[in-house]
Scaffold this motif. Structure first.
Motif, PDB file in Angstrom:
ATOM      1  N   ASN A  69      -1.115   7.767   7.230  1.00 19.53           N
ATOM      2  CA  ASN A  69      -0.993   6.624   7.770  1.00 19.53           C
ATOM      3  C   ASN A  69       0.334   5.720   7.956  1.00 19.53           C
ATOM      4  O   ASN A  69       0.784   4.713   8.233  1.00 19.53           O
ATOM      5  CB  ASN A  69      -1.976   5.637   6.631  1.00 19.53           C
ATOM      6  N   PHE A  70       1.254   6.774   7.258  1.00 17.79           N
ATOM      7  CA  PHE A  70       2.742   6.218   7.338  1.00 17.79           C
ATOM      8  C   PHE A  70       3.759   7.261   7.930  1.00 17.79           C
ATOM      9  O   PHE A  70       4.745   7.308   7.536  1.00 17.79           O
ATOM     10  CB  PHE A  70       3.362   5.569   5.970  1.00 17.79           C
ATOM     11  N   LYS A  71       3.220   8.197   8.903  1.00 18.58           N
ATOM     12  CA  LYS A  71       3.933   9.089   9.316  1.00 18.58           C
ATOM     13  C   LYS A  71       5.235   8.629  10.221  1.00 18.58           C
ATOM     14  O   LYS A  71       6.240   9.187  10.351  1.00 18.58           O
ATOM     15  CB  LYS A  71       3.211  10.236  10.414  1.00 18.58           C
ATOM     16  N   ASP A  72       5.045   7.474  10.784  1.00 14.52           N
ATOM     17  CA  ASP A  72       6.157   6.796  11.443  1.00 14.52           C
ATOM     18  C   ASP A  72       7.370   6.293  10.549  1.00 14.52           C
ATOM     19  O   ASP A  72       8.227   5.832  10.938  1.00 14.52           O
ATOM     20  CB  ASP A  72       5.786   6.038  12.485  1.00 14.52           C
ATOM     21  N   ASP A  73       7.067   6.130   9.274  1.00 12.65           N
ATOM     22  CA  ASP A  73       8.009   5.834   8.302  1.00 12.65           C
ATOM     23  C   ASP A  73       9.258   6.556   8.269  1.00 12.65           C
ATOM     24  O   ASP A  73       8.826   7.713   7.809  1.00 12.65           O
ATOM     25  CB  ASP A  73       7.223   5.391   7.100  1.00 12.65           C
ATOM     26  N   THR A 122       0.842  -1.257   0.036  1.00 10.50           N
ATOM     27  CA  THR A 122       0.062  -0.041  -0.009  1.00 10.50           C
ATOM     28  C   THR A 122       0.757   1.304  -0.007  1.00 10.50           C
ATOM     29  O   THR A 122       0.670   2.113  -0.746  1.00 10.50           O
ATOM     30  CB  THR A 122      -1.014   0.095   1.269  1.00 10.50           C
ATOM     31  N   LYS A 123       1.895   1.299   0.930  1.00 10.71           N
ATOM     32  CA  LYS A 123       2.596   2.550   1.050  1.00 10.71           C
ATOM     33  C   LYS A 123       3.407   2.801  -0.343  1.00 10.71           C
ATOM     34  O   LYS A 123       3.333   3.939  -0.942  1.00 10.71           O
ATOM     35  CB  LYS A 123       3.769   2.324   2.059  1.00 10.71           C
ATOM     36  N   THR A 124       3.880   1.936  -0.988  1.00 13.49           N
ATOM     37  CA  THR A 124       4.736   1.920  -2.290  1.00 13.49           C
ATOM     38  C   THR A 124       3.468   2.371  -3.428  1.00 13.49           C
ATOM     39  O   THR A 124       3.672   3.124  -4.209  1.00 13.49           O
ATOM     40  CB  THR A 124       5.194   0.590  -2.967  1.00 13.49           C
ATOM     41  N   PHE A 125       2.347   1.706  -3.334  1.00 12.58           N
ATOM     42  CA  PHE A 125       1.394   2.231  -4.210  1.00 12.58           C
ATOM     43  C   PHE A 125       1.002   3.816  -4.047  1.00 12.58           C
ATOM     44  O   PHE A 125       0.746   4.389  -4.990  1.00 12.58           O
ATOM     45  CB  PHE A 125       0.173   1.403  -4.020  1.00 12.58           C
ATOM     46  N   LEU A 126       0.795   4.151  -2.797  1.00  9.24           N
ATOM     47  CA  LEU A 126       0.378   5.501  -2.479  1.00  9.24           C
ATOM     48  C   LEU A 126       1.617   6.505  -3.097  1.00  9.24           C
ATOM     49  O   LEU A 126       1.426   7.505  -3.466  1.00  9.24           O
ATOM     50  CB  LEU A 126       0.240   5.757  -1.001  1.00  9.24           C
TER      51      LEU A 126
END
Length: 355
Positions: free
Chosen positions: A52-56, A25-29
């Motif tokens: 959704n991925f602020k901790d990345d 999902t992250k890659t897709f976004l």
């Protein structure tokens, strides 16, 4: 693959919401935040990635890149907001925001970056200095206007703030900045001995009607107990060369001096003698608002409904004849001339809205 951006955007949002634990999902976004051909979809992907991925550890870097490199301001705007919201504790976020204020080619992005900087880094000593500089030196009037407002919000007690407002109210080369400075002076520094003088000067000498309007409003609001204010408003209501200023002066005079015995007579005069329909209509409205059901005013309304020389135009402002008719219907429905007047206007008025 859908050909419409609204569908692609909705799909991006639902994918992020329901499948954020999927490793793809992250890659897709990220892919859609950079490659989709429509800014609405890229913006949604940026927002979902931040949410959704602020901790990345890579998300901040990605947002910084989008805040600078996307070719549409709508996406850069969103990236700036998400950076400030999710990474305000990171030292380079402040730097990116400043860069966007100075270098972005869109006013909305520059303004948003400045607002986020003021909100999230107000305790940083450099922020106040940057806001002061932006209020004076930035070449975008929208940014200067925002800087004036943010200085008020966060640094109104700073001794330089009042001086900057005074200077911007008189010296800025854009009317919106001068307006903003006048309004902020009124809000926070009305007790300063120079404020009233600045308002009077702007109300008479400013070369743009919007600033004169703002100054007239603030003068009436904050200095109605000054013995000169009433005569000053009367002067502006008759002598200003722009109808918008004369209308504001008429409205403020009626609102603040309705108990003065001369006000009704003055409004009657403006309702019949001003050479612009905008002012005549305002005077009629103020008479009806503050001197309701007074039989002596029927003649004023009747004459306006029949004789006002208004001609149809493209502005979304009501015809004074229509205003007068509505007042008569509301306040004088049983008057012996009302029904005859309505029949006549329904048949003969040249304005279809009045008919």
């Amino acid at each position: 693959q859908d050909k419409h951006e609204d569908v692609r955007r909705a799909a991006v949002q639902e994918l992020a919401k329901n499948f954020k634990d999927d490793p793809n999902t992250k890659t897709f976004l990220k892919e859609h935040a950079t490659q989709d051909k429509h800014e609405d979809v890229r913006r949604a992907a940026v927002q979902e990635l931040a949410k959704n991925f602020k901790d990345d550890p890579n998300t901040k870097t990605f947002l910084k890149e989008r805040a600078i490199q996307d070719n549409h301001w709508f996406v850069r705007y969103a990236a700036v907001q998400e950076l400030a919201k999710n990474f305000k504790d990171k030292p380079d976020t402040k730097f990116i925001l400043k860069e966007c204020v100075i270098q972005d080619d869109n006013s909305n992005v520059r303004r948003t970056a400045l607002q986020e900087l003021a909100k999230n880094f107000k305790d940083d000593p450099d922020t106040k200095t940057f806001l002061k500089e932006s209020a004076i030196q930035n070449n975008d009037w929208y940014v200067r206007c925002t800087a004036v407002q943010e200085l008020t919000k966060h640094f109104k007690d700073d001794p330089d703030t009042k001086s900057i407002f005074k200077e911007r109210a008189t010296q800025d080369d854009h009317q919106s900045v001068r307006c903003a400075a006048v309004e902020e002076l009124a809000k926070h520094f009305k007790d300063d001995p120079d404020t009233k003088s600045i308002f009077k000067e702007r109300a008479t000498q400013d070369n743009h009607q919007s600033v004169r309007c703002a100054a007239v409003k603030e003068l009436a609001k904050h200095f109605k107990d000054d013995p000169d204010t009433k005569s000053f408003l009367k002067e502006r209501a008759t002598q200003d060369d722009h109808e918008s200023v004369r209308r504001v002066a008429v409205q403020e005079l009626a609102e603040n001096f309705k108990d003065d015995p001369d006000t009704k007579s003055f409004l009657k005069e403006r309702a019949t003698q001003d050479d612009h329909w905008l002012v005549r209509g305002a005077a009629v409205q103020e008479l009806a608002k503050h001197f309701k059901y007074q039989p002596e005013l029927f003649e004023i309304y009747y004459n306006c409904a029949v004789n006002d020389p208004f001609e149809c135009n493209e502005e979304d402002e009501p015809n004074p004849r229509r205003i007068a008719l509505e007042i008569i219907i509301e306040q004088f429905p049983q008057h012996p001339q009302t029904l005859t007047l309505l029949r006549d206007r329904a048949e003969n008025d040249p304005d279809e809205q009045v008919r």
